[in-house]
Design a protein around this motif. Structure first.
Motif, PDB file in Angstrom:
ATOM      1  N   ALA A  67     -40.554 -36.783  -3.372  1.00  0.00           N
ATOM      2  CA  ALA A  67     -39.750 -35.319  -3.643  1.00  0.00           C
ATOM      3  C   ALA A  67     -39.892 -35.845  -5.109  1.00  0.00           C
ATOM      4  CB  ALA A  67     -38.806 -35.238  -3.162  1.00  0.00           C
ATOM      5  N   ARG A  68     -38.959 -36.944  -5.760  1.00  0.00           N
ATOM      6  CA  ARG A  68     -39.424 -36.602  -7.151  1.00  0.00           C
ATOM      7  C   ARG A  68     -40.568 -36.683  -8.471  1.00  0.00           C
ATOM      8  NH1 ARG A  68     -34.696 -40.975  -7.902  1.00  0.00           N
ATOM      9  NH2 ARG A  68     -33.083 -39.301  -7.694  1.00  0.00           N
ATOM     10  N   GLU A  69     -41.382 -38.146  -6.995  1.00  0.00           N
ATOM     11  CA  GLU A  69     -43.000 -38.053  -7.399  1.00  0.00           C
ATOM     12  C   GLU A  69     -43.998 -36.748  -8.047  1.00  0.00           C
ATOM     13  OE1 GLU A  69     -44.781 -40.911  -5.621  1.00  0.00           O
ATOM     14  OE2 GLU A  69     -43.153 -42.580  -6.578  1.00  0.00           O
ATOM     15  N   THR A  70     -43.871 -35.726  -6.898  1.00  0.00           N
ATOM     16  CA  THR A  70     -44.529 -34.999  -6.100  1.00  0.00           C
ATOM     17  C   THR A  70     -44.004 -34.146  -7.225  1.00  0.00           C
ATOM     18  OG1 THR A  70     -43.598 -34.600  -4.712  1.00  0.00           O
ATOM     19  CG2 THR A  70     -45.363 -35.635  -4.299  1.00  0.00           C
ATOM     20  N   GLY A  71     -42.393 -33.985  -7.691  1.00  0.00           N
ATOM     21  CA  GLY A  71     -42.285 -33.193  -8.831  1.00  0.00           C
ATOM     22  C   GLY A  71     -42.337 -31.206  -7.731  1.00  0.00           C
ATOM     23  N   ILE A  72     -42.598 -31.434  -6.433  1.00  0.00           N
ATOM     24  CA  ILE A  72     -42.652 -29.761  -5.620  1.00  0.00           C
ATOM     25  C   ILE A  72     -41.131 -29.422  -4.948  1.00  0.00           C
ATOM     26  CG2 ILE A  72     -42.931 -29.564  -3.832  1.00  0.00           C
ATOM     27  CD1 ILE A  72     -45.939 -30.903  -3.133  1.00  0.00           C
ATOM     28  N   GLU A  73     -40.626 -28.523  -5.546  1.00  0.00           N
ATOM     29  CA  GLU A  73     -39.256 -27.807  -5.363  1.00  0.00           C
ATOM     30  C   GLU A  73     -39.673 -27.803  -3.512  1.00  0.00           C
ATOM     31  OE1 GLU A  73     -38.273 -25.050  -7.485  1.00  0.00           O
ATOM     32  OE2 GLU A  73     -38.231 -25.692  -8.576  1.00  0.00           O
ATOM     33  N   VAL A  74     -40.431 -27.296  -2.961  1.00  0.00           N
ATOM     34  CA  VAL A  74     -40.366 -27.622  -1.622  1.00  0.00           C
ATOM     35  C   VAL A  74     -41.629 -27.755  -0.669  1.00  0.00           C
ATOM     36  CG1 VAL A  74     -40.132 -25.582   0.175  1.00  0.00           C
ATOM     37  CG2 VAL A  74     -39.033 -25.297  -1.704  1.00  0.00           C
ATOM     38  N   PHE A  75     -41.516 -28.447   0.276  1.00  0.00           N
ATOM     39  CA  PHE A  75     -43.017 -28.907   0.515  1.00  0.00           C
ATOM     40  C   PHE A  75     -43.524 -27.665   2.176  1.00  0.00           C
ATOM     41  CE2 PHE A  75     -41.362 -32.374  -1.323  1.00  0.00           C
ATOM     42  CZ  PHE A  75     -42.272 -33.145  -1.288  1.00  0.00           C
ATOM     43  N   ASP A  76     -44.843 -27.745   1.529  1.00  0.00           N
ATOM     44  CA  ASP A  76     -45.214 -26.648   2.841  1.00  0.00           C
ATOM     45  C   ASP A  76     -45.497 -27.689   4.175  1.00  0.00           C
ATOM     46  OD1 ASP A  76     -47.422 -28.028   2.589  1.00  0.00           O
ATOM     47  OD2 ASP A  76     -48.549 -25.983   1.401  1.00  0.00           O
ATOM     48  N   ALA A  77     -46.119 -26.621   5.784  1.00  0.00           N
ATOM     49  CA  ALA A  77     -46.166 -28.025   6.451  1.00  0.00           C
ATOM     50  C   ALA A  77     -46.895 -29.355   5.920  1.00  0.00           C
ATOM     51  CB  ALA A  77     -46.590 -26.724   7.447  1.00  0.00           C
ATOM     52  N   LYS A 138     -35.322 -25.200  -0.424  1.00  0.00           N
ATOM     53  CA  LYS A 138     -34.927 -25.912  -1.427  1.00  0.00           C
ATOM     54  C   LYS A 138     -33.972 -26.817  -1.860  1.00  0.00           C
ATOM     55  CE  LYS A 138     -35.055 -23.821  -6.536  1.00  0.00           C
ATOM     56  NZ  LYS A 138     -35.387 -22.486  -7.351  1.00  0.00           N
ATOM     57  N   ASP A 139     -32.934 -26.188  -1.225  1.00  0.00           N
ATOM     58  CA  ASP A 139     -31.439 -26.646  -1.308  1.00  0.00           C
ATOM     59  C   ASP A 139     -31.360 -28.084  -0.924  1.00  0.00           C
ATOM     60  OD1 ASP A 139     -30.494 -24.019  -2.606  1.00  0.00           O
ATOM     61  OD2 ASP A 139     -30.105 -23.300  -0.053  1.00  0.00           O
ATOM     62  N   ASN A 140     -32.237 -27.939   0.242  1.00  0.00           N
ATOM     63  CA  ASN A 140     -31.762 -29.928   1.142  1.00  0.00           C
ATOM     64  C   ASN A 140     -32.662 -30.533   0.158  1.00  0.00           C
ATOM     65  OD1 ASN A 140     -30.405 -31.210   2.835  1.00  0.00           O
ATOM     66  ND2 ASN A 140     -33.149 -31.795   3.892  1.00  0.00           N
TER      67      ASN A 140
END
Length: 178
Positions: A67-77, A138-140
């Motif tokens: 999650a840190r490397e991609t910088g994405i806040e919320v992953f899609d499926a 996003k919270d998780n």
């Protein structure tokens, strides 16, 4: 020395003086043996618990780094499934390297056997439902990024089981010991 043995030893030294004055069959020596046995038992239990918990800590750490490397806040499926697949297949390169390094006709090394077992168990879990922190919330994801690496904080994250087909269902943490 563990804590309870140290406490018992200090109490006996305070009462009797130096440890050399304790008789082999005395009550104090029995107290020391009992404290030593208890500390050994607690140490074995802690080691056993740590061995059981470590794969889940490593798993959460992998997804935290992802999650840190991609910088994405919320992953899609699709991104979520790709991250899980990368975790499941993270040992494939090492396995291929070990196979190439082995001379023809030689038995597999211990490390190669261990990787085979690990890869097979990860793939089986992935088919049945792979337990991962929920990266679609996003919270998780922000809670996972703040996670400091302790087992006790993993319970505050929401977890899901994702299958190879992409089906996601909520799950409880820690998982049952089956």
């Amino acid at each position: 020395m563990q804590r309870s043995l140290e406490k018992t030893r200090k109490q006996i030294v305070k009462k009797k003086g130096p440890m050399g004055t304790v008789h082999e069959g005395s009550r104090d020596s029995r107290r020391l043996r009992k404290a030593l046995a208890r500390d050994g038992r607690l140490g074995r239990l802690a080691t056993s618990r740590k061995v059981h918990e470590q794969p889940f800590v490593d798993r959460a750490g992998f997804f935290q780094d992802s999650a840190r490397e991609t910088g994405i806040e919320v992953f899609d499926a699709e991104q979520f499934l790709a991250a899980v697949k990368s975790f499941v297949h993270q040992h494939d390169e090492e396995m291929d390297e070990l196979k190439r390094a082995r001379r023809p006709g030689r038995p597999a090394s211990t490390r190669e056997d261990a990787l085979k077992v690990k890869i097979a168990s990860l793939e089986k879990e992935f088919q049945n439902g792979f337990l991962v922190p929920d990266l679609t919330s996003k919270d998780n994801v922000s809670a996972l990024e703040r996670w400091e690496g302790s087992w006790s904080q993993l319970n505050s994250l929401s977890w899901v089981r994702i299958t190879e087909a992409g089906a996601v269902r909520s799950a409880t943490f820690p998982p049952n010991k089956d």
